[in-house]
Design a protein around this motif. Structure first.
Motif, PDB file in Angstrom:
ATOM      1  N   GLN A  24       0.838  -1.188   0.000  1.00 32.46           N
ATOM      2  CA  GLN A  24       0.000   0.000   0.000  1.00 32.46           C
ATOM      3  C   GLN A  24       0.878   1.244   0.000  1.00 32.46           C
ATOM      4  O   GLN A  24       2.008   1.226   0.484  1.00 32.46           O
ATOM      5  CB  GLN A  24      -0.929   0.013   1.207  1.00 32.46           C
ATOM      6  CG  GLN A  24      -2.023  -1.042   1.162  1.00 32.46           C
ATOM      7  CD  GLN A  24      -2.991  -0.891   2.311  1.00 32.46           C
ATOM      8  OE1 GLN A  24      -2.720  -0.185   3.277  1.00 32.46           O
ATOM      9  NE2 GLN A  24      -4.128  -1.557   2.220  1.00 32.46           N
ATOM     10  N   TYR A  25       0.342   2.329  -0.546  1.00 33.25           N
ATOM     11  CA  TYR A  25       1.123   3.560  -0.627  1.00 33.25           C
ATOM     12  C   TYR A  25       0.185   4.751  -0.457  1.00 33.25           C
ATOM     13  O   TYR A  25      -0.833   4.862  -1.172  1.00 33.25           O
ATOM     14  CB  TYR A  25       1.848   3.651  -1.965  1.00 33.25           C
ATOM     15  CG  TYR A  25       2.724   4.869  -2.102  1.00 33.25           C
ATOM     16  CD1 TYR A  25       3.956   4.926  -1.461  1.00 33.25           C
ATOM     17  CD2 TYR A  25       2.322   5.947  -2.878  1.00 33.25           C
ATOM     18  CE1 TYR A  25       4.770   6.042  -1.588  1.00 33.25           C
ATOM     19  CE2 TYR A  25       3.135   7.061  -3.015  1.00 33.25           C
ATOM     20  CZ  TYR A  25       4.359   7.103  -2.362  1.00 33.25           C
ATOM     21  OH  TYR A  25       5.159   8.203  -2.491  1.00 33.25           O
ATOM     22  N   ALA A  26       0.487   5.609   0.510  1.00 31.97           N
ATOM     23  CA  ALA A  26      -0.311   6.810   0.750  1.00 31.97           C
ATOM     24  C   ALA A  26       0.226   7.945  -0.099  1.00 31.97           C
ATOM     25  O   ALA A  26       1.415   8.274  -0.041  1.00 31.97           O
ATOM     26  CB  ALA A  26      -0.279   7.179   2.231  1.00 31.97           C
ATOM     27  N   LEU A  27      -0.649   8.542  -0.904  1.00 32.04           N
ATOM     28  CA  LEU A  27      -0.266   9.611  -1.824  1.00 32.04           C
ATOM     29  C   LEU A  27      -0.881  10.915  -1.333  1.00 32.04           C
ATOM     30  O   LEU A  27      -2.088  11.001  -1.112  1.00 32.04           O
ATOM     31  CB  LEU A  27      -0.764   9.284  -3.235  1.00 32.04           C
ATOM     32  CG  LEU A  27      -0.401  10.268  -4.342  1.00 32.04           C
ATOM     33  CD1 LEU A  27       1.102  10.244  -4.578  1.00 32.04           C
ATOM     34  CD2 LEU A  27      -1.144   9.902  -5.623  1.00 32.04           C
ATOM     35  N   ASP A  28      -0.044  11.932  -1.160  1.00 37.68           N
ATOM     36  CA  ASP A  28      -0.528  13.217  -0.676  1.00 37.68           C
ATOM     37  C   ASP A  28       0.091  14.312  -1.526  1.00 37.68           C
ATOM     38  O   ASP A  28       1.292  14.591  -1.430  1.00 37.68           O
ATOM     39  CB  ASP A  28      -0.169  13.413   0.799  1.00 37.68           C
ATOM     40  CG  ASP A  28      -0.799  14.673   1.380  1.00 37.68           C
ATOM     41  OD1 ASP A  28      -1.608  15.312   0.665  1.00 37.68           O
ATOM     42  OD2 ASP A  28      -0.484  15.025   2.534  1.00 37.68           O
ATOM     43  N   ARG A  29      -0.699  14.934  -2.381  1.00 40.24           N
ATOM     44  CA  ARG A  29      -0.219  15.988  -3.260  1.00 40.24           C
ATOM     45  C   ARG A  29      -0.902  17.300  -2.916  1.00 40.24           C
ATOM     46  O   ARG A  29      -2.123  17.367  -2.810  1.00 40.24           O
ATOM     47  CB  ARG A  29      -0.480  15.630  -4.722  1.00 40.24           C
ATOM     48  CG  ARG A  29       0.348  14.452  -5.209  1.00 40.24           C
ATOM     49  CD  ARG A  29       0.167  14.219  -6.684  1.00 40.24           C
ATOM     50  NE  ARG A  29       1.054  13.181  -7.170  1.00 40.24           N
ATOM     51  CZ  ARG A  29       1.073  12.743  -8.437  1.00 40.24           C
ATOM     52  NH1 ARG A  29       0.226  13.256  -9.306  1.00 40.24           N
ATOM     53  NH2 ARG A  29       1.912  11.807  -8.804  1.00 40.24           N
ATOM     54  N   VAL A  30      -0.079  18.317  -2.785  1.00 44.12           N
ATOM     55  CA  VAL A  30      -0.595  19.638  -2.420  1.00 44.12           C
ATOM     56  C   VAL A  30      -1.552  20.129  -3.507  1.00 44.12           C
ATOM     57  O   VAL A  30      -1.209  20.170  -4.684  1.00 44.12           O
ATOM     58  CB  VAL A  30       0.558  20.636  -2.226  1.00 44.12           C
ATOM     59  CG1 VAL A  30       0.004  22.034  -1.912  1.00 44.12           C
ATOM     60  CG2 VAL A  30       1.495  20.160  -1.132  1.00 44.12           C
ATOM     61  N   GLY A  31      -2.761  20.494  -3.073  1.00 41.42           N
ATOM     62  CA  GLY A  31      -3.742  21.025  -4.005  1.00 41.42           C
ATOM     63  C   GLY A  31      -4.533  19.974  -4.741  1.00 41.42           C
ATOM     64  O   GLY A  31      -5.502  20.286  -5.431  1.00 41.42           O
TER      65      GLY A  31
END
Length: 320
Positions: free
Chosen positions: A35-42
């Motif tokens: 699993q991979y948590a993806l967090d991109r600004v905006g």
């Protein structure tokens, strides 16, 4: 990508970060559940439940031989599926064939696949496809236990059982890319097509890579030069003096350098050793006639290459 593969990739990225001027990802977190948590600004956050990482790139033979020789054998190299290209030739400026557009349409269709028929949540082989899978598994085990197969190639072949299943899923989805529902069972016909691709294409390139690009590492260029000399001159026998009459790379060889090279060619079936009349006499070598027929196209290309080299040299020195 499982945790073992992730660990191998992380070590290689870290070890080679200076050489290739890149940094390993800061947020690289090996995970057994992939699993991979993806967090991109905006753009918000998301969770990738099944993370798949693929590497696609090109490299010249000399650097990959050095990498294979210098790095720890942690299994990363064996997880890569090499494609060995022909030497570069003159290109053509032509429109892209229609298949390029069809390929683009196919990728878009695969990004939004149809649901599995019957509300299923997984794909599976039918009974005949299972027979194909078991047959290939037996063949892979047999190849891995063969003494003439190198340890690294055997380890690479050990990845084929898992690759076969993944390729069957790809083939199955491609064949049903335009369907409103994807059949739950992968057929034997699909499995046989994947088997033909796996053994008729990928395995042949793997042999060329491990036996050629890696297997001949330090002596590859010298062996190629002697083999090309044999073919270009249509030699039926060869001695140390014949080798030293070859191209620039061969003329610098000493007798003690030549013998191991000719012995390697003998091991490959190119030559047969004939001892001299006295123990102190240097042996000569009989060329296997089959190499001239089997590599006739290579011999013609080698003669043309050498003739062109002589013409270019003559034009540069004003002797043309």
């Amino acid at each position: 990508m499982g945790q073992t593969a992730q660990d191998a990739l992380r070590r290689q990225l870290t070890r080679r970060s200076i050489a290739v001027r890149v940094r390993p990802p800061k947020n690289w977190q090996p995970s057994s559940d992939c699993q991979y948590a993806l967090d991109r600004v905006g753009r918000g956050a998301a969770l990738i439940e099944n993370l798949s990482i693929c590497l696609l790139g090109g490299i010249q033979p000399e650097p990959i031989r050095k990498i294979a020789g210098d790095t720890q054998d942690d299994g990363l190299l064996q997880r890569l599926f090499p494609i060995v290209l022909h030497p570069a030739s003159q290109g053509t400026d032509a429109p892209a064939p229609p298949v390029a557009a069809r390929y683009g349409d196919l990728i878009h269709a695969l990004r939004n696949p149809a649901p599995i028929a019957g509300g299923g949540t997984f794909l599976q082989f039918d009974s005949d496809a299972q027979k194909v899978r078991r047959r290939l598994e037996a063949e892979h085990l047999r190849m891995q236990s063969t003494e003439t197969i190198s340890r690294k190639l055997a380890s690479h072949i050990g990845k084929y059982d898992g690759l076969f299943v993944r390729l069957c899923i790809v083939w199955h989805c491609v064949e049903n890319a335009q369907a409103t529902q994807v059949p739950q069972h992968i057929t034997a016909a699909t499995a046989e097509r994947v088997a033909a691709f796996l053994h008729g294409f990928l395995l042949r390139h793997a042999f060329a890579f491990y036996a050629g690009v890696l297997g001949l590492s330090e002596d590859h260029d010298r062996l190629s030069a002697i083999a090309g000399h044999i073919l270009a001159r249509r030699l039926e026998r060869i001695t140390n003096r014949d080798v030293q009459r070859g191209d620039k790379a061969m003329r610098s060889l000493r007798d003690q350098d030549i013998q191991p090279l000719l012995q390697q060619l003998a091991a490959m079936g190119w030559l047969e050793r004939i001892d001299g009349p006295r123990p102190s006499s240097a042996p000569h070598w009989i060329v296997n006639p089959a190499v001239h027929s089997r590599f006739s196209a290579r011999a013609k290309a080698e003669r043309e290459r050498r003739d062109e080299a002589r013409r270019v040299l003559a034009s540069l020195t004003g002797d043309a």
